[in-house]
Design an enzyme around this catalytic site. Structure first.
Site, PDB file in Angstrom:
ATOM      1  N   CYS A 142      18.867  25.687 -30.310  1.00  0.00           N
ATOM      2  CA  CYS A 142      19.379  25.207 -29.077  1.00  0.00           C
ATOM      3  C   CYS A 142      19.382  26.540 -28.665  1.00  0.00           C
ATOM      4  CB  CYS A 142      19.957  24.498 -29.849  1.00  0.00           C
ATOM      5  SG  CYS A 142      21.075  23.488 -29.271  1.00  0.00           S
ATOM      6  N   ASN A 189      26.968  21.722 -35.625  1.00  0.00           N
ATOM      7  CA  ASN A 189      26.123  22.397 -35.246  1.00  0.00           C
ATOM      8  C   ASN A 189      24.664  21.399 -34.323  1.00  0.00           C
ATOM      9  OD1 ASN A 189      25.513  25.392 -33.028  1.00  0.00           O
ATOM     10  ND2 ASN A 189      23.563  25.298 -34.762  1.00  0.00           N
ATOM     11  N   LYS A 190      24.152  21.614 -32.864  1.00  0.00           N
ATOM     12  CA  LYS A 190      23.210  21.263 -32.649  1.00  0.00           C
ATOM     13  C   LYS A 190      22.701  20.222 -33.194  1.00  0.00           C
ATOM     14  CE  LYS A 190      23.075  20.867 -28.863  1.00  0.00           C
ATOM     15  NZ  LYS A 190      23.828  20.046 -28.342  1.00  0.00           N
ATOM     16  N   LYS A 232      35.554  29.686 -32.862  1.00  0.00           N
ATOM     17  CA  LYS A 232      34.936  28.362 -33.193  1.00  0.00           C
ATOM     18  C   LYS A 232      35.780  27.570 -34.493  1.00  0.00           C
ATOM     19  CE  LYS A 232      31.272  29.089 -30.084  1.00  0.00           C
ATOM     20  NZ  LYS A 232      30.003  29.539 -29.981  1.00  0.00           N
ATOM     21  N   GLY A 287      30.668  28.072 -25.998  1.00  0.00           N
ATOM     22  CA  GLY A 287      31.191  29.496 -26.223  1.00  0.00           C
ATOM     23  C   GLY A 287      31.729  29.745 -24.681  1.00  0.00           C
ATOM     24  N   ARG A 319      34.319  17.085 -23.783  1.00  0.00           N
ATOM     25  CA  ARG A 319      33.485  17.267 -25.041  1.00  0.00           C
ATOM     26  C   ARG A 319      34.120  17.417 -25.830  1.00  0.00           C
ATOM     27  NH1 ARG A 319      28.315  20.354 -24.792  1.00  0.00           N
ATOM     28  NH2 ARG A 319      27.210  18.288 -25.605  1.00  0.00           N
ATOM     29  N   ASP A 331      29.133  24.684 -33.007  1.00  0.00           N
ATOM     30  CA  ASP A 331      30.403  24.286 -32.853  1.00  0.00           C
ATOM     31  C   ASP A 331      31.455  24.243 -32.818  1.00  0.00           C
ATOM     32  OD1 ASP A 331      27.390  22.620 -30.981  1.00  0.00           O
ATOM     33  OD2 ASP A 331      29.062  23.548 -29.204  1.00  0.00           O
ATOM     34  N   GLY A 340      27.605  25.176 -23.914  1.00  0.00           N
ATOM     35  CA  GLY A 340      27.088  26.198 -25.295  1.00  0.00           C
ATOM     36  C   GLY A 340      28.110  26.623 -25.274  1.00  0.00           C
TER      37      GLY A 340
END
Ligand code: RI2
Length: 307
Positions: free
Chosen positions: A124, A203-204, A229, A20, A60, A193, A18
């Site tokens: 997600c 994002n996912k 973000k 955050g 990541r 993200d 996640g």
């Protein structure tokens, strides 16, 4: 170093995940490392802090919250080891508090846009998106949620558990059914993200499918994203890298080994263009995607761009 390596490994393997949470864990790891760092020379302090920062950032590649958190937490101006250590501890604590407050603000602000009777689709497992949904529910709004499974890691199972704990009526759906279900939906609420300077969302994987289906059905598409973000480096043209994860997340390696002509493609994220996004709910208010540049300039600062 061992403790930082443990956190780095947990982020890499997604035990901590996640956008955050990754950011907060990294800030906390740098703070604890700095607090215990036993060096006398400033040169050594600089090198060690740079090394742990690089290690954490390398875990990541996509969630920009990670480099933003590391850079904000590991900043110091003093040339004295004790003072620099103190600056890092304070910066990291400030970042963690900011992140917690941001989630609460996003929940309060976003919940105002949720109406009684709304059916919300989410994708997600986003703590920011869930903050909006659970705040609206706790405000007494009669809402229902459709939550995608989110293959291959199935983070949707975390989402339905979280919603279940709050008592929110929730249906689990498979990723490929989002367009089928869109007619029942009033609003789509997802996390982020990363958000690029042009307002595009990362994002996912699968998020852009939800956005496309929502756009086609004229349903509102909301993004919940803390200001940290947003990606400063996109202002100077650095593209956001999409993480490609291991094939074994998708297929049993023994089965794949029997199929010499087959390979697996497993991007963890996708891009949603800004024209499919109705609003971004941030901790400093609701903005249209076109204001992403302003958020970066006013709330992150150019120095994060690392030119
Ligand atoms: P919060 C997650 O990535 C999901 O893509 C989610 O939408 C995003 O981070 C934001 O999550 P992953 O770590 O920060 O599961 O809102 O790959 O919790």
């Amino acid at each position: 170093m061992k403790k930082v390596e443990d956190i780095a490994e947990k982020i890499r393997t997604m035990e901590i995940r996640g956008a955050g949470r990754i950011a907060k864990a990294a800030a906390g790891a740098i703070r604890d490392y700095a607090a215990e760092l036993d060096v006398v020379s400033m040169e050594e302090f600089d090198t060690r802090i740079r090394d742990v920062s690089d290690l954490l950032i390398s875990t990541r590649p996509t969630a920009v919250s990670l480099p933003n958190a590391v850079k904000l937490a590991s900043k110091y101006s003093s040339g004295n080891v004790e003072e620099a250590r103190q600056e890092i501890i304070e910066n990291a604590n400030r970042f963690i508090e900011r992140a917690d407050r941001a989630l609460e603000m996003i929940g309060k602000i976003g919940a105002r846009r949720i109406q009684d009777g709304d059916v919300i689709m989410t994708h997600c497992n986003s703590h920011a998106a869930l903050s909006i949904i659970t705040t609206a529910f706790e405000d007494g709004k009669d809402i229902k949620v459709l939550a995608t499974e989110s293959r291959p890691r199935r983070q949707g199972l975390l989402t339905i558990r979280h919603l279940n704990d709050f008592g929110v009526p929730t249906s689990l759906i498979v990723d490929s059914s989002v367009r089928y279900h869109m007619k029942e939906v009033d609003k789509v609420v997802v996390g982020a993200d990363a958000i690029a300077a042009n307002g595009a969302l990362v994002n996912k994987i699968g998020t852009s499918q939800l956005a496309l289906a929502a756009h086609e059905a004229r349903k509102s598409f909301m993004v919940a994203a803390e200001t940290y973000k947003f990606s400063p480096s996109t202002i100077v043209g650095t593209p956001i890298e999409i993480e490609e994860r291991a094939a074994e997340e998708v297929i049993d390696p023994a089965v794949l080994a029997e199929l010499p002509h087959v390979q697996v493609k497993n991007p963890a994220f996708d891009f949603t263009p800004s024209e499919y996004i109705d609003m971004i709910v941030t901790d400093v208010g609701i903005i249209p995607p076109a204001m992403a540049y302003t958020v970066i300039k006013e709330h992150l600062g150019w120095e994060l761009g690392d030119l």
